[in-house]
Design a protein around this motif. Sequence first.
Motif, PDB file in Angstrom:
ATOM      1  N   PHE A 143       0.824  -1.211   0.000  1.00 26.03           N
ATOM      2  CA  PHE A 143       0.000   0.000   0.000  1.00 26.03           C
ATOM      3  C   PHE A 143       0.857   1.260   0.000  1.00 26.03           C
ATOM      4  O   PHE A 143       0.494   2.262  -0.614  1.00 26.03           O
ATOM      5  CB  PHE A 143      -1.001  -0.024   1.167  1.00 26.03           C
ATOM      6  CG  PHE A 143      -2.159  -0.929   0.893  1.00 26.03           C
ATOM      7  CD1 PHE A 143      -3.224  -0.499   0.111  1.00 26.03           C
ATOM      8  CD2 PHE A 143      -2.189  -2.222   1.377  1.00 26.03           C
ATOM      9  CE1 PHE A 143      -4.294  -1.333  -0.175  1.00 26.03           C
ATOM     10  CE2 PHE A 143      -3.258  -3.071   1.100  1.00 26.03           C
ATOM     11  CZ  PHE A 143      -4.309  -2.625   0.322  1.00 26.03           C
ATOM     12  N   HIS A 144       1.990   1.207   0.652  1.00 23.06           N
ATOM     13  CA  HIS A 144       2.933   2.329   0.653  1.00 23.06           C
ATOM     14  C   HIS A 144       3.381   2.627  -0.780  1.00 23.06           C
ATOM     15  O   HIS A 144       3.286   3.763  -1.249  1.00 23.06           O
ATOM     16  CB  HIS A 144       4.140   1.967   1.534  1.00 23.06           C
ATOM     17  CG  HIS A 144       5.267   2.940   1.497  1.00 23.06           C
ATOM     18  ND1 HIS A 144       5.383   3.954   2.415  1.00 23.06           N
ATOM     19  CD2 HIS A 144       6.324   3.049   0.660  1.00 23.06           C
ATOM     20  CE1 HIS A 144       6.479   4.654   2.125  1.00 23.06           C
ATOM     21  NE2 HIS A 144       7.064   4.124   1.074  1.00 23.06           N
ATOM     22  N   ASP A 145       3.873   1.609  -1.469  1.00 21.54           N
ATOM     23  CA  ASP A 145       4.368   1.798  -2.831  1.00 21.54           C
ATOM     24  C   ASP A 145       3.255   2.225  -3.780  1.00 21.54           C
ATOM     25  O   ASP A 145       3.444   3.138  -4.596  1.00 21.54           O
ATOM     26  CB  ASP A 145       5.030   0.521  -3.343  1.00 21.54           C
ATOM     27  CG  ASP A 145       6.413   0.288  -2.739  1.00 21.54           C
ATOM     28  OD1 ASP A 145       6.790   1.025  -1.796  1.00 21.54           O
ATOM     29  OD2 ASP A 145       7.112  -0.629  -3.202  1.00 21.54           O
ATOM     30  N   LEU A 146       2.098   1.577  -3.694  1.00 19.92           N
ATOM     31  CA  LEU A 146       1.003   1.947  -4.588  1.00 19.92           C
ATOM     32  C   LEU A 146       0.531   3.376  -4.341  1.00 19.92           C
ATOM     33  O   LEU A 146       0.218   4.104  -5.289  1.00 19.92           O
ATOM     34  CB  LEU A 146      -0.158   0.960  -4.459  1.00 19.92           C
ATOM     35  CG  LEU A 146       0.103  -0.426  -5.029  1.00 19.92           C
ATOM     36  CD1 LEU A 146      -1.057  -1.366  -4.723  1.00 19.92           C
ATOM     37  CD2 LEU A 146       0.386  -0.371  -6.522  1.00 19.92           C
ATOM     38  N   ASP A 147       0.491   3.794  -3.086  1.00 19.99           N
ATOM     39  CA  ASP A 147       0.103   5.169  -2.761  1.00 19.99           C
ATOM     40  C   ASP A 147       1.066   6.153  -3.436  1.00 19.99           C
ATOM     41  O   ASP A 147       0.649   7.126  -4.069  1.00 19.99           O
ATOM     42  CB  ASP A 147       0.105   5.357  -1.246  1.00 19.99           C
ATOM     43  CG  ASP A 147      -0.579   6.634  -0.775  1.00 19.99           C
ATOM     44  OD1 ASP A 147      -1.271   7.290  -1.578  1.00 19.99           O
ATOM     45  OD2 ASP A 147      -0.418   6.974   0.408  1.00 19.99           O
ATOM     46  N   ILE A 148       2.339   5.894  -3.325  1.00 16.79           N
ATOM     47  CA  ILE A 148       3.358   6.767  -3.926  1.00 16.79           C
ATOM     48  C   ILE A 148       3.244   6.772  -5.454  1.00 16.79           C
ATOM     49  O   ILE A 148       3.225   7.830  -6.088  1.00 16.79           O
ATOM     50  CB  ILE A 148       4.773   6.334  -3.480  1.00 16.79           C
ATOM     51  CG1 ILE A 148       4.978   6.695  -2.010  1.00 16.79           C
ATOM     52  CG2 ILE A 148       5.848   6.968  -4.357  1.00 16.79           C
ATOM     53  CD1 ILE A 148       6.257   6.151  -1.401  1.00 16.79           C
ATOM     54  N   ILE A 149       3.146   5.607  -6.030  1.00 20.63           N
ATOM     55  CA  ILE A 149       3.114   5.503  -7.494  1.00 20.63           C
ATOM     56  C   ILE A 149       1.836   6.113  -8.059  1.00 20.63           C
ATOM     57  O   ILE A 149       1.883   6.881  -9.026  1.00 20.63           O
ATOM     58  CB  ILE A 149       3.283   4.030  -7.929  1.00 20.63           C
ATOM     59  CG1 ILE A 149       4.695   3.542  -7.568  1.00 20.63           C
ATOM     60  CG2 ILE A 149       3.008   3.873  -9.417  1.00 20.63           C
ATOM     61  CD1 ILE A 149       4.874   2.034  -7.635  1.00 20.63           C
ATOM     62  N   LEU A 150       0.692   5.779  -7.482  1.00 20.36           N
ATOM     63  CA  LEU A 150      -0.579   6.283  -8.015  1.00 20.36           C
ATOM     64  C   LEU A 150      -0.676   7.799  -7.955  1.00 20.36           C
ATOM     65  O   LEU A 150      -1.261   8.434  -8.830  1.00 20.36           O
ATOM     66  CB  LEU A 150      -1.759   5.654  -7.274  1.00 20.36           C
ATOM     67  CG  LEU A 150      -1.963   4.157  -7.508  1.00 20.36           C
ATOM     68  CD1 LEU A 150      -3.056   3.629  -6.598  1.00 20.36           C
ATOM     69  CD2 LEU A 150      -2.279   3.856  -8.963  1.00 20.36           C
ATOM     70  N   HIS A 151      -0.103   8.386  -6.900  1.00 23.49           N
ATOM     71  CA  HIS A 151      -0.213   9.833  -6.714  1.00 23.49           C
ATOM     72  C   HIS A 151       0.956  10.615  -7.317  1.00 23.49           C
ATOM     73  O   HIS A 151       0.973  11.838  -7.268  1.00 23.49           O
ATOM     74  CB  HIS A 151      -0.374  10.163  -5.228  1.00 23.49           C
ATOM     75  CG  HIS A 151      -1.708   9.737  -4.720  1.00 23.49           C
ATOM     76  ND1 HIS A 151      -1.904   8.537  -4.082  1.00 23.49           N
ATOM     77  CD2 HIS A 151      -2.917  10.341  -4.783  1.00 23.49           C
ATOM     78  CE1 HIS A 151      -3.183   8.416  -3.773  1.00 23.49           C
ATOM     79  NE2 HIS A 151      -3.819   9.489  -4.184  1.00 23.49           N
ATOM     80  N   GLY A 152       1.949   9.916  -7.870  1.00 23.35           N
ATOM     81  CA  GLY A 152       3.059  10.592  -8.532  1.00 23.35           C
ATOM     82  C   GLY A 152       4.102  11.158  -7.588  1.00 23.35           C
ATOM     83  O   GLY A 152       4.831  12.079  -7.945  1.00 23.35           O
ATOM     84  N   TYR A 153       4.195  10.583  -6.382  1.00 20.08           N
ATOM     85  CA  TYR A 153       5.216  11.043  -5.446  1.00 20.08           C
ATOM     86  C   TYR A 153       6.578  10.493  -5.876  1.00 20.08           C
ATOM     87  O   TYR A 153       6.691   9.803  -6.885  1.00 20.08           O
ATOM     88  CB  TYR A 153       4.885  10.593  -4.019  1.00 20.08           C
ATOM     89  CG  TYR A 153       3.513  11.030  -3.516  1.00 20.08           C
ATOM     90  CD1 TYR A 153       2.983  12.276  -3.840  1.00 20.08           C
ATOM     91  CD2 TYR A 153       2.746  10.196  -2.715  1.00 20.08           C
ATOM     92  CE1 TYR A 153       1.731  12.666  -3.388  1.00 20.08           C
ATOM     93  CE2 TYR A 153       1.496  10.587  -2.254  1.00 20.08           C
ATOM     94  CZ  TYR A 153       0.994  11.810  -2.590  1.00 20.08           C
ATOM     95  OH  TYR A 153      -0.239  12.198  -2.140  1.00 20.08           O
ATOM     96  N   ASN A 154       7.597  10.727  -5.094  1.00 28.09           N
ATOM     97  CA  ASN A 154       8.962  10.316  -5.431  1.00 28.09           C
ATOM     98  C   ASN A 154       9.103   8.794  -5.385  1.00 28.09           C
ATOM     99  O   ASN A 154       9.024   8.179  -4.327  1.00 28.09           O
ATOM    100  CB  ASN A 154       9.946  10.970  -4.452  1.00 28.09           C
ATOM    101  CG  ASN A 154      11.384  10.698  -4.811  1.00 28.09           C
ATOM    102  OD1 ASN A 154      11.700   9.917  -5.695  1.00 28.09           O
ATOM    103  ND2 ASN A 154      12.281  11.351  -4.103  1.00 28.09           N
ATOM    104  N   TYR A 155       9.342   8.195  -6.548  1.00 23.57           N
ATOM    105  CA  TYR A 155       9.466   6.743  -6.638  1.00 23.57           C
ATOM    106  C   TYR A 155      10.661   6.202  -5.858  1.00 23.57           C
ATOM    107  O   TYR A 155      10.715   5.018  -5.547  1.00 23.57           O
ATOM    108  CB  TYR A 155       9.586   6.298  -8.094  1.00 23.57           C
ATOM    109  CG  TYR A 155       8.355   6.545  -8.946  1.00 23.57           C
ATOM    110  CD1 TYR A 155       7.097   6.723  -8.389  1.00 23.57           C
ATOM    111  CD2 TYR A 155       8.459   6.589 -10.316  1.00 23.57           C
ATOM    112  CE1 TYR A 155       5.988   6.945  -9.170  1.00 23.57           C
ATOM    113  CE2 TYR A 155       7.341   6.804 -11.117  1.00 23.57           C
ATOM    114  CZ  TYR A 155       6.104   6.984 -10.540  1.00 23.57           C
ATOM    115  OH  TYR A 155       5.005   7.192 -11.315  1.00 23.57           O
ATOM    116  N   ASP A 156      11.628   7.053  -5.541  1.00 24.31           N
ATOM    117  CA  ASP A 156      12.789   6.603  -4.769  1.00 24.31           C
ATOM    118  C   ASP A 156      12.409   6.232  -3.342  1.00 24.31           C
ATOM    119  O   ASP A 156      13.188   5.590  -2.638  1.00 24.31           O
ATOM    120  CB  ASP A 156      13.872   7.685  -4.742  1.00 24.31           C
ATOM    121  CG  ASP A 156      14.497   7.913  -6.118  1.00 24.31           C
ATOM    122  OD1 ASP A 156      14.477   6.982  -6.944  1.00 24.31           O
ATOM    123  OD2 ASP A 156      14.984   9.031  -6.364  1.00 24.31           O
TER     124      ASP A 156
END
Length: 185
Positions: free
Chosen positions: A154-167
């Motif tokens: 859920f952490h990774d999907l939240d970041i990816i879906l919202h366009g946050y820093n993939y790093d």
Amino acid sequence: MGWKKWLLIIPGMFILFGGSVLLGWSILQISNQSDTVAADAGSSVTQEKEEFSKEVINTPVSEEIMVLDSGEKGHDFISEVHAFYDETLTWGRIDTANYEEQKEKAESIIETLTHIKEVKNEELNTDFKNIQTLAETVVKSDDREAMRKLHRYFHDLDIILHGYNYDDTFQITKFRGENKTNSSE
């Protein structure tokens, strides 16, 4: 007992009492320092990645990528579950998290995933299948590693879906967003 013996015993008792207090205080300080060091070192990797930048630096994924039966936006579902795991599992709380609360959330996740109308990306669909398997594991048993992996998904999907820093991701998902390839970095 004579007064001369009392002159030796009373200061000796003060010295013994003072030494005991000093020793106890020193042990308490050492214990507090080791707790702080353990907390800083991160008793779980989840803790290390818990904070991430919410600055949008990549193209957010279209909300049409997943459609839920409930009418709730898929992005909101992902963010809400991620926030739950941040509150209940990070900063070393995974070891003391309430299993019944975790089980209820896992049941809720299964219910939501069971009622997805459409997922328009095969990799995201694979991630949801993995999430459902992990959630089923948590429903069946108090599996802390499965809880940790759920948080990471859920952490990774939240970041990816919202366009946050993939790093700031754990690289656990198959889905990498529209700007990323499937290869691990």
